[in-house]
Design a protein around this motif. Structure first.
Motif, mmCIF file in Angstrom:
data_model
loop_
_atom_site.group_PDB
_atom_site.id
_atom_site.type_symbol
_atom_site.label_atom_id
_atom_site.label_comp_id
_atom_site.label_asym_id
_atom_site.label_seq_id
_atom_site.Cartn_x
_atom_site.Cartn_y
_atom_site.Cartn_z
ATOM 1 N N ASN A 27 0.826 -1.207 0.000
ATOM 2 C CA ASN A 27 0.000 0.000 0.000
ATOM 3 C C ASN A 27 0.860 1.257 0.000
ATOM 4 O O ASN A 27 0.555 2.238 -0.669
ATOM 5 N N GLY A 28 1.934 1.218 0.781
ATOM 6 C CA GLY A 28 2.811 2.377 0.876
ATOM 7 C C GLY A 28 4.014 2.075 1.735
ATOM 8 O O GLY A 28 4.068 1.044 2.432
ATOM 9 N N ILE A 29 4.994 2.953 1.661
ATOM 10 C CA ILE A 29 6.159 2.895 2.542
ATOM 11 C C ILE A 29 6.063 4.115 3.446
ATOM 12 O O ILE A 29 6.239 5.251 3.007
ATOM 13 N N TYR A 30 5.751 3.872 4.704
ATOM 14 C CA TYR A 30 5.483 4.957 5.647
ATOM 15 C C TYR A 30 6.711 5.167 6.525
ATOM 16 O O TYR A 30 7.129 4.262 7.244
ATOM 17 N N VAL A 169 8.827 2.292 8.256
ATOM 18 C CA VAL A 169 10.273 2.470 8.426
ATOM 19 C C VAL A 169 10.494 3.572 9.458
ATOM 20 O O VAL A 169 9.902 4.659 9.361
ATOM 21 N N ARG A 170 11.322 3.292 10.434
ATOM 22 C CA ARG A 170 11.710 4.311 11.408
ATOM 23 C C ARG A 170 13.216 4.507 11.346
ATOM 24 O O ARG A 170 13.988 3.565 11.568
ATOM 25 N N HIS A 214 1.652 10.500 11.810
ATOM 26 C CA HIS A 214 2.771 11.403 11.530
ATOM 27 C C HIS A 214 3.770 10.812 10.552
ATOM 28 O O HIS A 214 4.711 11.495 10.137
ATOM 29 N N PHE A 215 3.590 9.561 10.163
ATOM 30 C CA PHE A 215 4.483 8.948 9.172
ATOM 31 C C PHE A 215 4.188 9.502 7.792
ATOM 32 O O PHE A 215 3.047 9.800 7.447
ATOM 33 N N GLU A 216 5.243 9.625 6.980
ATOM 34 C CA GLU A 216 5.101 10.130 5.614
ATOM 35 C C GLU A 216 5.195 8.973 4.625
ATOM 36 O O GLU A 216 6.103 8.141 4.713
#
Length: 219
Positions: A27-30, A169-170, A214-216
């Motif tokens: 779906n996405g990489i957040y 990903v953090r 708050h993740f992009e």
């Protein structure tokens, strides 16, 4: 050992291909990370999926933006030799002399101002396995290059309420050699593994509690 053979033109083309590959499967990489990052680092990631190397490449292209060289198991690099053009070099943990050669090669890249990336777990392991079982390669590099920080980059894969997975990903604050408690390499490696585990568990809890607004999305 097999050295990297980076090709800038190939990196640009592969980025486009790689992004489409992720769009088909996720779906996405957040991504969540500090506003400022060091100019150079020993980048360490957890390893639970075949996607991890490709994910690191994407995150570096869109956020970290370092000239990276990644340590990859010799078997995998022989199977997927195109990774050499993206900066991958080999290590064979079954041959102690090869480990030494790979670490020396990584050290030379650090001396040249490049960033070196490795998976401290060595092998791919289940995302929820504890302890993480870090090998001491990153700390060995850090001992000889104490001016270069370690940058933990944490991956977490999750199925939500949609067909495809979400990828979180953090990028954690960098860690300096002095910040790792202990005297021996083993003690410092244990300290690093403990800090990394806390960050991984923190990210897992954020995902479970859906505290990720708050993740992009960087896909």
């Amino acid at each position: 050992m097999i050295e990297a053979a980076k090709k800038p033109y190939f990196e640009k083309l592969f980025f486009l291909y790689n992004r489409q590959l992720f769009k088909r499967h996720f779906n996405g990489i957040y991504l969540d990370g500090p506003a400022e990052l060091p100019d150079q680092a020993i980048i360490c990631m957890n390893h639970s999926s075949w996607w991890d190397g490709l994910l690191l490449f994407h995150c570096n292209q869109v956020k970290i933006k370092h000239d990276i060289y990644i340590m990859m198991h010799e078997k995998g690099l022989k199977e997927f030799p195109f990774f050499r053009k993206l900066g991958a070099f080999s290590v064979n943990r079954g041959k102690p002399k090869d480990i030494v050669l790979s670490l020396k090669y990584a050290g030379r890249k650090l001396d040249e101002g490049k960033s070196v990336c490795l998976f401290p777990q060595g092998d791919e392991m289940h995302l929820e396995k504890r302890p993480l079982g870090f090998l001491p390669g990153a700390i060995s590099l850090l001992e000889k290059h104490p001016h270069v920080p370690v940058l933990p980059v944490i991956f977490y894969y999750s199925f939500g309420d949609r067909k495809k997975q979400d990828l979180f990903v953090r990028i954690c604050p960098p860690i300096t050699y002095k910040e790792l408690t202990g005297i021996s390499r083993k003690e410092k490696n244990s300290c690093f593994e403990e800090l990394f585990t806390k960050e991984l568990d923190f990210l897992r809890n954020q995902v479970i509690e859906k505290n990720v607004s708050h993740f992009e999305n960087v896909l």
